[in-house]
Design a protein around this motif. Sequence first.
Motif, short mmCIF file in Angstrom:
data_model
loop_
_atom_site.label_atom_id
_atom_site.label_comp_id
_atom_site.label_asym_id
_atom_site.label_seq_id
_atom_site.Cartn_x
_atom_site.Cartn_y
_atom_site.Cartn_z
N CYS A 179 0.83 -1.21 0.00
CA CYS A 179 0.00 0.00 0.00
C CYS A 179 0.86 1.26 0.00
O CYS A 179 0.56 2.21 -0.72
CB CYS A 179 -0.96 0.00 1.18
N ASP A 180 1.93 1.28 0.78
CA ASP A 180 2.83 2.43 0.78
C ASP A 180 3.41 2.67 -0.61
O ASP A 180 3.50 3.82 -1.07
CB ASP A 180 3.96 2.24 1.80
N GLN A 181 3.81 1.60 -1.28
CA GLN A 181 4.34 1.71 -2.63
C GLN A 181 3.26 2.27 -3.57
O GLN A 181 3.54 3.17 -4.38
CB GLN A 181 4.81 0.35 -3.11
N ILE A 182 2.06 1.75 -3.45
CA ILE A 182 0.96 2.22 -4.29
C ILE A 182 0.66 3.69 -4.01
O ILE A 182 0.46 4.48 -4.93
CB ILE A 182 -0.29 1.35 -4.09
N TYR A 183 0.64 4.08 -2.72
CA TYR A 183 0.37 5.48 -2.37
C TYR A 183 1.38 6.39 -3.06
O TYR A 183 1.00 7.42 -3.64
CB TYR A 183 0.46 5.73 -0.86
N ASN A 184 2.65 6.04 -2.99
CA ASN A 184 3.69 6.87 -3.60
C ASN A 184 3.50 6.98 -5.11
O ASN A 184 3.61 8.07 -5.68
CB ASN A 184 5.08 6.32 -3.27
N GLU A 185 3.23 5.85 -5.76
CA GLU A 185 3.03 5.86 -7.20
C GLU A 185 1.81 6.69 -7.59
O GLU A 185 1.83 7.44 -8.58
CB GLU A 185 2.90 4.44 -7.73
N LEU A 186 0.74 6.57 -6.81
CA LEU A 186 -0.47 7.32 -7.12
C LEU A 186 -0.29 8.81 -6.90
O LEU A 186 -0.83 9.63 -7.64
CB LEU A 186 -1.65 6.80 -6.30
N GLN A 187 0.47 9.18 -5.87
CA GLN A 187 0.76 10.60 -5.65
C GLN A 187 1.52 11.19 -6.83
O GLN A 187 1.23 12.30 -7.27
CB GLN A 187 1.55 10.79 -4.34
N GLU A 188 2.48 10.43 -7.35
CA GLU A 188 3.22 10.87 -8.53
C GLU A 188 2.28 11.02 -9.73
O GLU A 188 2.36 12.00 -10.47
CB GLU A 188 4.34 9.89 -8.87
N GLU A 189 1.41 10.05 -9.91
CA GLU A 189 0.45 10.08 -11.03
C GLU A 189 -0.47 11.28 -10.90
O GLU A 189 -0.75 11.97 -11.89
CB GLU A 189 -0.36 8.79 -11.06
N LEU A 190 -0.95 11.56 -9.67
CA LEU A 190 -1.79 12.74 -9.46
C LEU A 190 -1.06 14.02 -9.81
O LEU A 190 -1.64 14.94 -10.40
CB LEU A 190 -2.27 12.82 -8.00
N GLY A 191 0.22 14.08 -9.45
CA GLY A 191 1.03 15.26 -9.78
C GLY A 191 1.13 15.46 -11.28
O GLY A 191 0.98 16.58 -11.79
N LEU A 192 1.37 14.38 -12.01
CA LEU A 192 1.45 14.46 -13.47
C LEU A 192 0.12 14.87 -14.09
O LEU A 192 0.08 15.71 -14.98
CB LEU A 192 1.92 13.13 -14.05
N LEU A 193 -0.95 14.25 -13.61
CA LEU A 193 -2.28 14.61 -14.14
C LEU A 193 -2.63 16.05 -13.82
O LEU A 193 -3.22 16.74 -14.64
CB LEU A 193 -3.33 13.65 -13.59
N GLY A 194 -2.25 16.50 -12.64
CA GLY A 194 -2.51 17.89 -12.25
C GLY A 194 -1.75 18.86 -13.15
O GLY A 194 -2.30 19.91 -13.55
N LYS A 195 -0.52 18.53 -13.49
CA LYS A 195 0.26 19.39 -14.39
C LYS A 195 -0.37 19.46 -15.78
O LYS A 195 -0.20 20.45 -16.48
CB LYS A 195 1.70 18.88 -14.50
N MET A 196 -1.09 18.43 -16.16
CA MET A 196 -1.75 18.41 -17.46
C MET A 196 -3.12 19.06 -17.40
O MET A 196 -3.85 19.10 -18.38
CB MET A 196 -1.87 16.98 -17.99
N GLY A 197 -3.51 19.52 -16.21
CA GLY A 197 -4.78 20.24 -16.07
C GLY A 197 -5.95 19.39 -15.66
O GLY A 197 -7.08 19.88 -15.63
N PHE A 198 -5.72 18.13 -15.33
CA PHE A 198 -6.81 17.28 -14.91
C PHE A 198 -6.97 17.35 -13.41
O PHE A 198 -6.00 17.26 -12.66
CB PHE A 198 -6.58 15.83 -15.36
N THR A 199 -8.20 17.51 -12.97
CA THR A 199 -8.47 17.66 -11.55
C THR A 199 -9.64 16.78 -11.15
O THR A 199 -10.32 16.20 -11.98
CB THR A 199 -8.81 19.11 -11.19
N ARG A 200 -9.89 16.78 -9.86
CA ARG A 200 -11.01 16.00 -9.32
C ARG A 200 -12.32 16.64 -9.74
O ARG A 200 -12.47 17.84 -9.72
CB ARG A 200 -10.89 15.96 -7.80
#
Length: 109
Positions: A87-108
């Motif tokens: 789960c810790d590994q997944i959390y880190n990977e997902l945080q990175e993915e959210l950062g990338l998506l956020g930079k591309m303008g995608f939000t919740r």
Amino acid sequence: DPNLMVDLINIYLEQTPGLVKTMRAAVAQEDWPLLKAAAHKIKPSFRIVGEVGSGEQLAAEIEQQASESAPASLRLDPILTRLERLCDQIYNELQEELGLLGKMGFTRS
């Protein structure tokens, strides 16, 4: 849909840590019904992030052992530790993915 992906990632990040903490507390308190319920509830979370094999398998193993009449916490601890690390590994990977998506303008949504 990248916005849906952001939503699913956020749902995972909001719900899963609490379930893992509940599972750890249930083992410490030897509350097997609570452990079984939390392990069962966490399993679909792994489908959201594509970790069906390892994550869902560990959760199913914990759920099965919690169903036994007197599971030993020593036997459950290594399995739960592996689940926590995953789960810790997944959390880190997902945080990175959210950062990338956020930079591309995608939000919740």
